[in-house]
Design an enzyme around this catalytic site. Sequence first.
Site, PDB file in Angstrom:
ATOM      1  N   TRP A 199      -6.015 -40.725  -5.687  1.00 60.92           N
ATOM      2  CA  TRP A 199      -5.177 -42.003  -5.867  1.00 60.92           C
ATOM      3  C   TRP A 199      -5.845 -43.161  -6.355  1.00 60.92           C
ATOM      4  O   TRP A 199      -7.247 -42.908  -6.693  1.00 60.92           O
ATOM      5  CB  TRP A 199      -5.359 -42.465  -3.963  1.00 60.92           C
ATOM      6  CG  TRP A 199      -4.362 -43.669  -3.755  1.00 60.92           C
ATOM      7  CD1 TRP A 199      -3.074 -44.638  -4.929  1.00 60.92           C
ATOM      8  CD2 TRP A 199      -4.514 -45.121  -3.121  1.00 60.92           C
ATOM      9  NE1 TRP A 199      -2.600 -45.025  -3.905  1.00 60.92           N
ATOM     10  CE2 TRP A 199      -3.568 -45.815  -2.890  1.00 60.92           C
ATOM     11  CE3 TRP A 199      -5.613 -45.259  -2.791  1.00 60.92           C
ATOM     12  CZ2 TRP A 199      -3.680 -46.934  -2.188  1.00 60.92           C
ATOM     13  CZ3 TRP A 199      -5.645 -46.203  -1.570  1.00 60.92           C
ATOM     14  CH2 TRP A 199      -4.651 -47.459  -1.148  1.00 60.92           C
ATOM     15  N   ASP A 206      -7.816 -39.280   4.919  1.00 57.81           N
ATOM     16  CA  ASP A 206      -6.932 -40.265   4.258  1.00 57.81           C
ATOM     17  C   ASP A 206      -5.624 -39.782   4.126  1.00 57.81           C
ATOM     18  O   ASP A 206      -5.294 -38.466   4.385  1.00 57.81           O
ATOM     19  CB  ASP A 206      -6.545 -40.170   2.933  1.00 57.81           C
ATOM     20  CG  ASP A 206      -6.031 -41.921   2.421  1.00 57.81           C
ATOM     21  OD1 ASP A 206      -5.034 -42.086   3.480  1.00 57.81           O
ATOM     22  OD2 ASP A 206      -5.727 -42.031   1.437  1.00 57.81           O
ATOM     23  N   LYS A 252       4.796 -45.493   5.440  1.00 59.07           N
ATOM     24  CA  LYS A 252       5.779 -44.666   4.827  1.00 59.07           C
ATOM     25  C   LYS A 252       5.941 -43.803   5.569  1.00 59.07           C
ATOM     26  O   LYS A 252       8.473 -44.005   6.104  1.00 59.07           O
ATOM     27  CB  LYS A 252       5.945 -43.604   4.075  1.00 59.07           C
ATOM     28  CG  LYS A 252       4.223 -43.394   3.299  1.00 59.07           C
ATOM     29  CD  LYS A 252       4.092 -44.265   1.794  1.00 59.07           C
ATOM     30  CE  LYS A 252       2.385 -44.593   1.180  1.00 59.07           C
ATOM     31  NZ  LYS A 252       2.353 -45.220  -0.095  1.00 59.07           N
TER      32      LYS A 252
HETATM   33  C1  LMR Z   1       1.090 -45.095  -3.635  1.00 56.63           C
HETATM   34  O1  LMR Z   1       0.152 -44.679  -3.891  1.00 56.63           O
HETATM   35  O2  LMR Z   1       2.133 -45.640  -4.741  1.00 56.63           O
HETATM   36  C2  LMR Z   1       0.738 -46.225  -2.712  1.00 56.63           C
HETATM   37  O3  LMR Z   1      -0.289 -45.924  -1.772  1.00 56.63           O
HETATM   38  C3  LMR Z   1       1.143 -47.410  -2.792  1.00 56.63           C
HETATM   39  C4  LMR Z   1      -0.378 -47.774  -3.317  1.00 56.63           C
HETATM   40  O4  LMR Z   1      -0.915 -49.189  -2.803  1.00 56.63           O
HETATM   41  O5  LMR Z   1      -1.067 -47.738  -4.341  1.00 56.63           O
END
Ligand code: LMR
Length: 397
Positions: free
Chosen positions: A127, A208, A243
Site C-alpha cells: 500500500w 495490517d 471498508k
Molecule cells: C486505498 O488503498 O485505496 C485505501 O486504503 C484508501 C487509502 O487511504 O489509501
Amino acid sequence: MLYQNLSPAPADPILGLTDAFKKDSNPSKVNLGVGVYMDEKGRTPILKAVKQAEKILLDSQDTKSYLPIAGAPEYGQAVQELLFNSRESARMRTAHTPGGTGALRVGADFLRKIRASATVWLSSPTWANHKGIFSAAGFKTAEYPYYDPASHGIAFDRMRECLKAIPEGDIVLLHVCCHNPTGVDLSPEQWKDVIGIAQERKWIPFLDFAYQGFGKGVEEDRAVLEPLLDAKLAFFVASSFSKNFGLYQERVGALTLVAETADAAEAAFSHVKTTIRVLYSNPSAHGGAIVTTIFRDPALRSLWLSELNEMRGRIAAVRKEFVNQLKAKGASMDFSFICRQNGMFSFSGLSDAQVSYLREKKAIYMVAGGRMNVAGILPGNIGYLCESVAEALERAP
Ligand code: LMR
C-alpha cells in the site's frame, strides 16, 4: 516570505486520484482509484446495520464527555472478539484509533520508542502509504519479495528466503488478507511457514488487517491469526472498519497489541497510551460506538454480516464479468488471474504506460502500478472500460 522556497508537495498517489477524477469533465470518466466500495449504481451507501445503530445511539447516548485514551473498553472487547474470538484476552490490549492508518502510526510511534534502530520490512509492492507512515515515525524501511508478475502469484520462495535473513527485533509488515495492491494472499500453509520463521528469527510481525470479511469471510479471514496466538509471539494488528462497516469518514480502527504475557501486555500498553496522548489525546467516539452497538446486538450483527457478504459477493461477480468482457472485446492479454485475486483490488498487470493512456485518453483512473478498485466497475461502465483496456494494450504496448 515564509513559504517562498516551498514547492508544492506531490499529489497523494491514491487520494490525489479522487481529486483529479472530480475535476475531470469527461462524461465517461471511471474511478477505479481509491479503495471504496460501490454498489451497482456507483454509490457508497451507509449500511442498514449502521443506520439502525446510529438511531439507537441518537436516543441512548447521554454524554459527549471524553473517552479514555485507548477508547471505550467495550469497543476493545468487540475488536478482540472479531479478531480472536476472545481467546487469550489477558495478553492483549486494544486501542481505538483514527482508522487503520492511525493504528499503523500509533504502533509505529510506540515501536520507535523501544526499537529505534529496527528496520521495518514491507512487501514489494505494498500500500502506497505504508512507507510514509513508518518513515514518518523515524524508521528505516526495506522490502521483502512478495508478488511475482510472471505467475500473478506470490514469489514465496524468495519471500521466505528474505524473511529468514531478517534480524531479530526488526519489524515485518504483513497483510492478513486482500493484499493491497495485488489482491494475492498467502495460503494457510504459507502463513504457518511465515509464523514459524518469525518464531525462529524473532522478528516482530505487524499485521495490517484493513479488509476483514472481504477475502473469504469474517471467520475465514481471521483464521490465520490463530497460529500466531498459538506461537505465543508478541505481535500487532492494525484493524480498519472503513471498508467492512463502510465507516470510511468516521475514521474508526484499532491497534491490538499481543504480548508474550499478561504483565508484558499491561506494561507495553501503558506506553501505547502515552504515545496516543501526544498524538490526538483520545479517540472520537461515534464510529467506535456504532461498531460496538452492532456487535452487541445479535440482530444487527447478523444484518451487518449479510451486508458484508453481499459486498464481497458483488466484487467476486464483477471479477468474473470483467474477465469475460475483456475476452469478448478482444483484449490481447489473458486476464483470468483476476478471478483468483481477493478483496477490493486487482493488480491488473497493466503497465504504467497503459495506466497513463487510460487516464489521459479515456478518463479511466487507476493507481500507478496497475491497481484497480474492482468495486468501481459498474454495469454502466464495464463495456467502455473493457474496450478501453483492449485499446490501451494495442496502442501503449
Ligand atoms: C486505498 O488503498 O485505496 C485505501 O486504503 C484508501 C487509502 O487511504 O489509501
